[in-house]
Scaffold this active site. Structure first.
Site, PDB file in Angstrom:
ATOM      1  N   PRO A  71      -4.560  -2.342  54.088  1.00  0.00           N
ATOM      2  CA  PRO A  71      -4.993  -3.625  54.632  1.00  0.00           C
ATOM      3  C   PRO A  71      -4.493  -4.798  53.783  1.00  0.00           C
ATOM      4  CG  PRO A  71      -6.770  -2.623  53.397  1.00  0.00           C
ATOM      5  CD  PRO A  71      -5.638  -1.643  53.361  1.00  0.00           C
TER       6      PRO A  71
ATOM      7  N   CYS B 267       9.969 -32.875  57.335  1.00  0.00           N
ATOM      8  CA  CYS B 267      10.795 -33.458  58.393  1.00  0.00           C
ATOM      9  C   CYS B 267      11.150 -32.435  59.465  1.00  0.00           C
ATOM     10  CB  CYS B 267      12.051 -34.055  57.790  1.00  0.00           C
ATOM     11  SG  CYS B 267      11.634 -35.250  56.532  1.00  0.00           S
TER      12      CYS B 267
HETATM   13  C1  LIG Z   1       2.453  -6.076  56.369  1.00  0.00           C
HETATM   14  C2  LIG Z   1       2.141  -4.674  56.164  1.00  0.00           C
HETATM   15  C3  LIG Z   1       0.814  -4.277  55.948  1.00  0.00           C
HETATM   16  C4  LIG Z   1      -0.350  -5.219  55.955  1.00  0.00           C
HETATM   17  O1  LIG Z   1      -0.583  -5.777  57.208  1.00  0.00           O
HETATM   18  P1  LIG Z   1      -1.940  -6.580  57.462  1.00  0.00           P
HETATM   19  O2  LIG Z   1      -1.849  -6.975  58.878  1.00  0.00           O
HETATM   20  O3  LIG Z   1      -1.936  -7.753  56.559  1.00  0.00           O
HETATM   21  O4  LIG Z   1      -3.069  -5.667  57.192  1.00  0.00           O
HETATM   22  C5  LIG Z   1       0.575  -2.940  55.703  1.00  0.00           C
HETATM   23  N1  LIG Z   1       1.585  -2.035  55.684  1.00  0.00           N
HETATM   24  C6  LIG Z   1       2.869  -2.385  55.895  1.00  0.00           C
HETATM   25  C7  LIG Z   1       3.926  -1.350  55.843  1.00  0.00           C
HETATM   26  C8  LIG Z   1       3.186  -3.708  56.148  1.00  0.00           C
HETATM   27  O5  LIG Z   1       4.454  -4.045  56.368  1.00  0.00           O
END
Ligand SMILES: *Cc1c(COP(=O)(O)O)cnc(C)c1O
Length: 408
Positions: free
Chosen positions: A261, A333
């Site tokens: 997360p 801008c």
């Molecule tokens: C961006 C990403 C996450 C986290 O995503 P959230 O929406 O912020 O929880 C987890 N794993 C991978 C591989 C990601 O690219």
């Protein structure tokens, strides 16, 4: 957050990011508790907010890290994350990044293509090491979120199809330099529905069962990140529903559950403070011009994302204090430089404050120096205290890497 907005703005200046560390702790423990009774690691997705103090705060609580560049891996290590809780994901890892990750002996390199697997094998061979890997499976599930943050469809660039994944596992299992112990998927961000997560989990758990049947023993089952948060009035997923769905799909599998997360941990912990510079009216259109811009917080410009916006008037306005719609815009801008459109706001004066809520994820980390604007300062609130966790950038910081080459 109940905080003295004005005192913080006075003390640290604006534009400013503020993060409530107690809230982050609460999010972490809520999710960790929902995994109770199972082997699990919460690998915080560092890209959501990569301030070292934020990562360190989560590391102290026991979190691991999900990283998408070697820079993020270094941040995680610097902040004190246990190396065996660090995962390195991403579609385009360079050789030097792969080498460094292997030298740091992190938990897993998460692979996103066959070509990348061959590269990792080569680099591991050069180092005389066995690379622990997981493979990112693209389960072809529509996550029902914004197309820019959807990642689990075959039309997206992420991961490999199930059949390809299977071939890769068979190859890796035979290789002296690869140790396939993990499986991974991540179908998108800001997910507010359980069904796509459930479907993806079921597909990937089936793959794990078929791999176990041919003696490829997957030990880490990584469900990615993406759990949505409330920006406006969304109904999103609770920690319990989320983990129950995962438990259900992985029933009978002896695996450590990983999740990644980012937004869930930090989005609602953060706010972006900016000061009103001017008001103006073009024809009948009201604009509130503030000292923060799209370079500080690009989500509205990039995704048309909604952030709740509130005004803090510094003095009681006499007479008419009625709210009327205004576009809240920055000084950059670009016509795309806005934080909100038709936001109901009272009459505002120079130095009144605007608070942009839920800015803790993908806020500062997506900031740039566009228009030679210095990046904002960042402040942590914890146990009733506030402390600086990143200094406001200066002009000197910005030109440091150019000045010595300047020929007049
Ligand atoms: C961006 C990403 C996450 C986290 O995503 P959230 O929406 O912020 O929880 C987890 N794993 C991978 C591989 C990601 O690219």
């Amino acid at each position: 957050m109940t905080i003295d907005t004005k005192a913080l703005a006075d003390k640290y200046g604006t534009p400013l990011y503020i993060y409530d560390f107690d809230y982050i702790e609460n999010r972490y423990t809520t999710l960790k508790d929902a995994f109770a009774g199972k082997k699990s690691i919460i690998n915080y997705a560092v890209k959501a907010n990569s301030n070292l103090s934020v990562i360190a705060h989560l590391a102290k609580l026991g979190a691991g890290a999900d990283c998408v560049s070697i820079g993020e891996v270094q941040r995680a290590l610097t902040a004190g994350v246990d190396k065996y809780k660090i995962i390195f994901s991403g579609v385009g890892k360079r050789d030097d990044e792969i080498r460094s990750a292997l030298e740091h002996d992190i938990l897993l390199l998460n692979l996103e293509s066959e070509a990348e697997m061959k590269r990792v094998e080569l680099v591991a061979k050069e180092l005389g090491k066995e690379a622990r890997i997981s493979i990112r499976v693209n389960p072809n599930i529509d996550p029902q979120t914004h197309p820019y943050i959807s990642t689990g469809l075959h039309e997206n660039k992420f991961g490999v199809e199930i059949d390809m994944a299977k071939r890769m596992y068979i190859y890796a299992n035979k290789s002296e330099f690869l140790n396939p112990i993990g499986i991974h998927f991540h179908i998108g961000s800001q997910l507010t529905k359980l069904s796509p997560i459930s479907e993806a989990c079921i597909i990937v758990a089936d793959l794990v069962r078929s791999l176990k049947a041919i003696k490829i023993d997957i030990k880490f089952f990584d469900v990615g990140g993406g759990v949505g948060v409330v920006y406006d009035d969304e109904v999103t997923i609770s920690a319990e529903e989320y983990t129950q769905t995962i438990f259900e799909a992985t029933k009978g599998l002896d695996v450590t559950l990983l999740c990644e997360p980012g937004r869930y941990m930090v989005a609602n912990a953060g706010a972006f403070f900016t000061k009103v510079l001017y008001e103006k009216v073009n024809d009948d259109k009201r604009f509130v011009i503030v000292d923060g811009g799209m370079n500080d917080l690009i989500r509205p410009s990039l995704y048309n994302a909604y952030h709740k916006i509130e005004a803090v008037q510094l003095e009681d306005k006499e007479g008419n204090n009625e709210k009327t719609p205004a576009d809240v815009v920055g000084p950059v801008c670009e016509s795309g430089d806005f934080f909100g459109k038709d936001v109901p706001l009272p009459p505002l004066s120079h130095n009144d404050l605007i608070v942009i809520h839920s800015a803790g994820a993908y806020g500062f980390t997506m900031a740039s120096n566009y228009n030679t604007r210095a990046k904002a300062a960042e402040v942590a609130l914890q146990g009733g205290e506030d402390r600086l966790i990143r200094k406001r950038e200066t002009y000197d910081d910005q030109v440091r890497l150019e000045l010595e080459y300047l020929q007049k």
